[in-house]
Write a protein that holds these residues in place. Sequence first.
Motif, short mmCIF file in Angstrom:
data_model
loop_
_atom_site.label_atom_id
_atom_site.label_comp_id
_atom_site.label_asym_id
_atom_site.label_seq_id
_atom_site.Cartn_x
_atom_site.Cartn_y
_atom_site.Cartn_z
N GLY A 1 -42.61 0.25 150.97
CA GLY A 1 -41.93 0.70 149.76
C GLY A 1 -42.14 2.19 149.60
O GLY A 1 -42.84 2.81 150.40
N HIS A 2 -41.52 2.79 148.56
CA HIS A 2 -41.77 4.21 148.35
C HIS A 2 -42.11 4.50 146.90
O HIS A 2 -41.55 3.90 145.99
CB HIS A 2 -40.63 5.10 148.87
CG HIS A 2 -39.29 4.90 148.22
ND1 HIS A 2 -38.85 5.68 147.18
CD2 HIS A 2 -38.27 4.05 148.50
CE1 HIS A 2 -37.62 5.32 146.85
NE2 HIS A 2 -37.24 4.32 147.63
N TYR A 3 -43.07 5.41 146.72
CA TYR A 3 -43.51 5.76 145.37
C TYR A 3 -42.89 7.07 144.89
O TYR A 3 -43.11 7.48 143.76
CB TYR A 3 -45.05 5.80 145.29
CG TYR A 3 -45.71 6.87 146.15
CD1 TYR A 3 -45.76 8.19 145.71
CD2 TYR A 3 -46.27 6.57 147.39
CE1 TYR A 3 -46.36 9.18 146.49
CE2 TYR A 3 -46.86 7.55 148.17
CZ TYR A 3 -46.90 8.85 147.72
OH TYR A 3 -47.47 9.84 148.49
N VAL B 1 -39.57 9.47 143.84
CA VAL B 1 -38.31 9.21 143.14
C VAL B 1 -37.36 10.40 143.31
O VAL B 1 -37.77 11.49 143.71
CB VAL B 1 -38.54 8.95 141.63
CG1 VAL B 1 -39.47 7.77 141.40
CG2 VAL B 1 -39.07 10.21 140.90
N GLN B 2 -36.11 10.16 142.96
CA GLN B 2 -35.09 11.23 142.98
C GLN B 2 -35.31 12.18 141.81
O GLN B 2 -35.85 11.77 140.77
CB GLN B 2 -33.71 10.60 142.84
CG GLN B 2 -33.20 9.93 144.09
CD GLN B 2 -32.52 10.90 145.03
OE1 GLN B 2 -31.85 11.83 144.62
NE2 GLN B 2 -32.69 10.68 146.32
N PRO B 3 -34.86 13.41 141.93
CA PRO B 3 -34.91 14.31 140.76
C PRO B 3 -34.14 13.68 139.60
O PRO B 3 -33.17 12.95 139.83
CB PRO B 3 -34.19 15.56 141.26
CG PRO B 3 -34.27 15.50 142.76
CD PRO B 3 -34.27 14.04 143.12
N CYS C 1 -36.06 1.19 139.21
CA CYS C 1 -35.52 0.26 140.21
C CYS C 1 -35.76 0.79 141.62
O CYS C 1 -36.08 0.03 142.53
CB CYS C 1 -34.03 0.07 139.94
SG CYS C 1 -33.19 -0.96 141.14
N ASP C 2 -35.60 2.10 141.79
CA ASP C 2 -35.68 2.76 143.11
C ASP C 2 -36.86 3.73 143.13
O ASP C 2 -36.71 4.87 142.78
CB ASP C 2 -34.36 3.47 143.38
CG ASP C 2 -34.29 4.10 144.76
OD1 ASP C 2 -35.16 3.83 145.60
OD2 ASP C 2 -33.34 4.88 145.00
N ASP C 3 -38.04 3.35 143.57
CA ASP C 3 -38.37 2.04 144.08
C ASP C 3 -39.67 1.55 143.46
O ASP C 3 -40.23 0.56 143.88
CB ASP C 3 -38.48 2.13 145.62
CG ASP C 3 -38.81 0.81 146.30
OD1 ASP C 3 -38.26 -0.22 145.89
OD2 ASP C 3 -39.64 0.82 147.22
N GLU D 1 -42.08 10.04 150.66
CA GLU D 1 -41.03 10.97 151.08
C GLU D 1 -39.72 10.27 151.42
O GLU D 1 -38.89 10.83 152.12
CB GLU D 1 -41.48 11.75 152.33
CG GLU D 1 -42.50 12.81 152.06
CD GLU D 1 -42.94 13.53 153.34
OE1 GLU D 1 -42.22 13.51 154.36
OE2 GLU D 1 -44.04 14.10 153.32
N GLU D 2 -39.54 9.04 150.92
CA GLU D 2 -38.32 8.32 151.29
C GLU D 2 -37.07 9.06 150.83
O GLU D 2 -36.09 9.14 151.55
CB GLU D 2 -38.33 6.90 150.71
CG GLU D 2 -37.32 5.96 151.36
CD GLU D 2 -35.90 6.07 150.81
OE1 GLU D 2 -34.96 5.66 151.51
OE2 GLU D 2 -35.71 6.61 149.70
N GLU D 3 -37.14 9.60 149.62
CA GLU D 3 -35.94 10.24 149.06
C GLU D 3 -35.62 11.58 149.71
O GLU D 3 -34.60 12.19 149.41
CB GLU D 3 -36.08 10.40 147.54
CG GLU D 3 -36.25 9.08 146.78
CD GLU D 3 -35.01 8.18 146.77
OE1 GLU D 3 -34.05 8.47 147.49
OE2 GLU D 3 -35.04 7.17 146.05
N VAL D 4 -36.49 12.05 150.59
CA VAL D 4 -36.21 13.31 151.29
C VAL D 4 -36.23 13.13 152.81
O VAL D 4 -36.37 14.09 153.55
CB VAL D 4 -37.18 14.44 150.87
CG1 VAL D 4 -36.89 14.88 149.43
CG2 VAL D 4 -38.63 14.01 150.98
N ILE E 1 -29.33 3.74 139.97
CA ILE E 1 -30.32 4.46 140.78
C ILE E 1 -29.72 5.82 141.17
O ILE E 1 -28.52 5.93 141.40
CB ILE E 1 -30.79 3.66 142.02
CG1 ILE E 1 -29.66 3.37 143.00
CG2 ILE E 1 -31.46 2.37 141.60
CD1 ILE E 1 -30.14 2.79 144.33
N HIS E 2 -30.55 6.83 141.22
CA HIS E 2 -30.18 8.23 141.50
C HIS E 2 -29.38 8.86 140.37
O HIS E 2 -29.03 10.04 140.45
CB HIS E 2 -29.39 8.38 142.82
CG HIS E 2 -30.19 8.05 144.05
ND1 HIS E 2 -29.90 8.57 145.29
CD2 HIS E 2 -31.27 7.26 144.23
CE1 HIS E 2 -30.76 8.09 146.17
NE2 HIS E 2 -31.60 7.28 145.54
N SER E 3 -29.02 8.11 139.35
CA SER E 3 -28.19 8.62 138.25
C SER E 3 -29.04 8.75 136.99
O SER E 3 -30.15 8.24 136.94
CB SER E 3 -27.05 7.64 137.94
OG SER E 3 -26.25 7.42 139.05
MN MN Z 1 -33.24 6.28 146.56
#
Ligand code: MN
Length: 462
Positions: A85-87, A89-91, A124-126, A157-160, A431-433
């Motif tokens: 999983g990833h801790y 998040v998106q900006p 939700c993500d994630d 670093e999932e989102e990057v 997610i991302h929004s």
């Molecule tokens: Mn994402």
Amino acid sequence: MENIKAYVQQHKDRFINELIELLKIPSVSADTAYCQDVIDTANAVKASLEKAGCDFVEICDTPGYPIVYGEKIIDKSLPTVLVYGHYDVQPPDPMELWTSPPFEPVIKKTEIHPEGAIFARGSCDDKGQMYMHVKALEYMVQSNTLPCNVKFMIEGEEEVGSKSLSWFVERNQEKLKNDVILISDTGMISNQQPSITTGLRGLSYVEVEVTGPNRDLHSGLYGGAVANPINVLAKMIASLHDDDNHITIPGFYDKVQELSLEERAEMAKVPFNLEDYKKALDLTDVYGEKGYVTNERNSIRPTLDVNGIWGGYTGEGAKTVIASKAFAKISMRLVPNQDWSAITELFTKHFIRIAPAGVIVKVKPHHGGQGYVTPIDSIGYKAANMAYTETFGVPAIPVRSGGSIPIVALFEKELKSKTILMGFGLDSDAIHSPNEHFGIFNYLKGIETIPLFYKYFVELSK
Ligand code: MN
Ligand code: BES
Ligand code: MN
């Protein structure tokens, strides 16, 4: 596992509050201003794994953000589930569109989530979906029902683009050895109809720069006589799709796997209402590649999208100027068999070739990754389906998603194991929004369903 339902009921307030605490830390990996928060989040995840019952947990340093690794090995002869999983998040921006601050989680009811949903970036993500696994472990340890070994690998670093995770996986094959990888970082069809994600798209992400004159110019004195980089960039981008919305880059579709009519007919059976889809997005119509329907366009077909475009004067009022430079960020979603670095190269060559005289074009590749498809006759898929069937009362439907988790293809290559994507989010969770949220129903249902996956996976492995 009659008791998991009761356990969730008994502890749900605490489960929700623990997640809320995690969501308060703004672990935005893309922005170095949040660096300390990302590290604090890794430490919080470590503590939660220790509390849930892992025997061994460590923060693994990498060239980038740390990876939290945890394990509970009960018997080396039993199967091992590796949870990823990833801790990060998106900006959160655009900030002004949030109805409550992104890092001050609140529970609000929505039409789709009558039992309430937690509104926060990462709900939700994630973080929310990752934390379901931590609580599922807590239950299995507390009730002495953990039927196999478990390893956790939670990255930041999932989102990057997961650069450090690739580095880590390549160096730790033995430590990460497993029989199946389990991820909750995708969605399902609806709260009445679970689905299992059987495919992810690949990704190639590039940034382009178009340079015209060596400085910004008066648009009256020079207008018409020199190339305007913004005009040129707009024209170049427009030419990347033809009138049927096919992508025009030579060779782009060469490796694309066409699905058989039978497979497409199977896909068409997935519950989907075009009117509802348009209504949810306030669209007068949908748009896309000719010859394919919406659910094909966003899953089995590759795409090219501008994610951002800038240059020139965008401040208040008017300024008569021809900018020296124009920029765009472009993503291409790829389907299995399209190699992301080959596509990046095709794009680069083509984009430079179509540049008119009078400008200089540069293409800078960002990150990318391969797509993924997984069979539905594996033990892992069957176990997941049995778990969903038990908790939702109906079997799950296999669905190929349009999103990307590039690391999944790397797991298969480096660790030689299949990934099962047990997602509990909904497409409408934003997610991302702004106003990202995760249903309380979904969160608790996830915690209930995961231990059943372990149970059936071990049973089917015998
Ligand atoms: Mn994402
Ligand atoms: N969890 C998402 C991917 C996702 C969401 C897949 C929903 C399927 C359904 C993940 O965090 C994500 O956002 N991935 C990025 C790619 C990454 C390289 C930045 C994406 O898909 O844009
Ligand atoms: Mn994610």
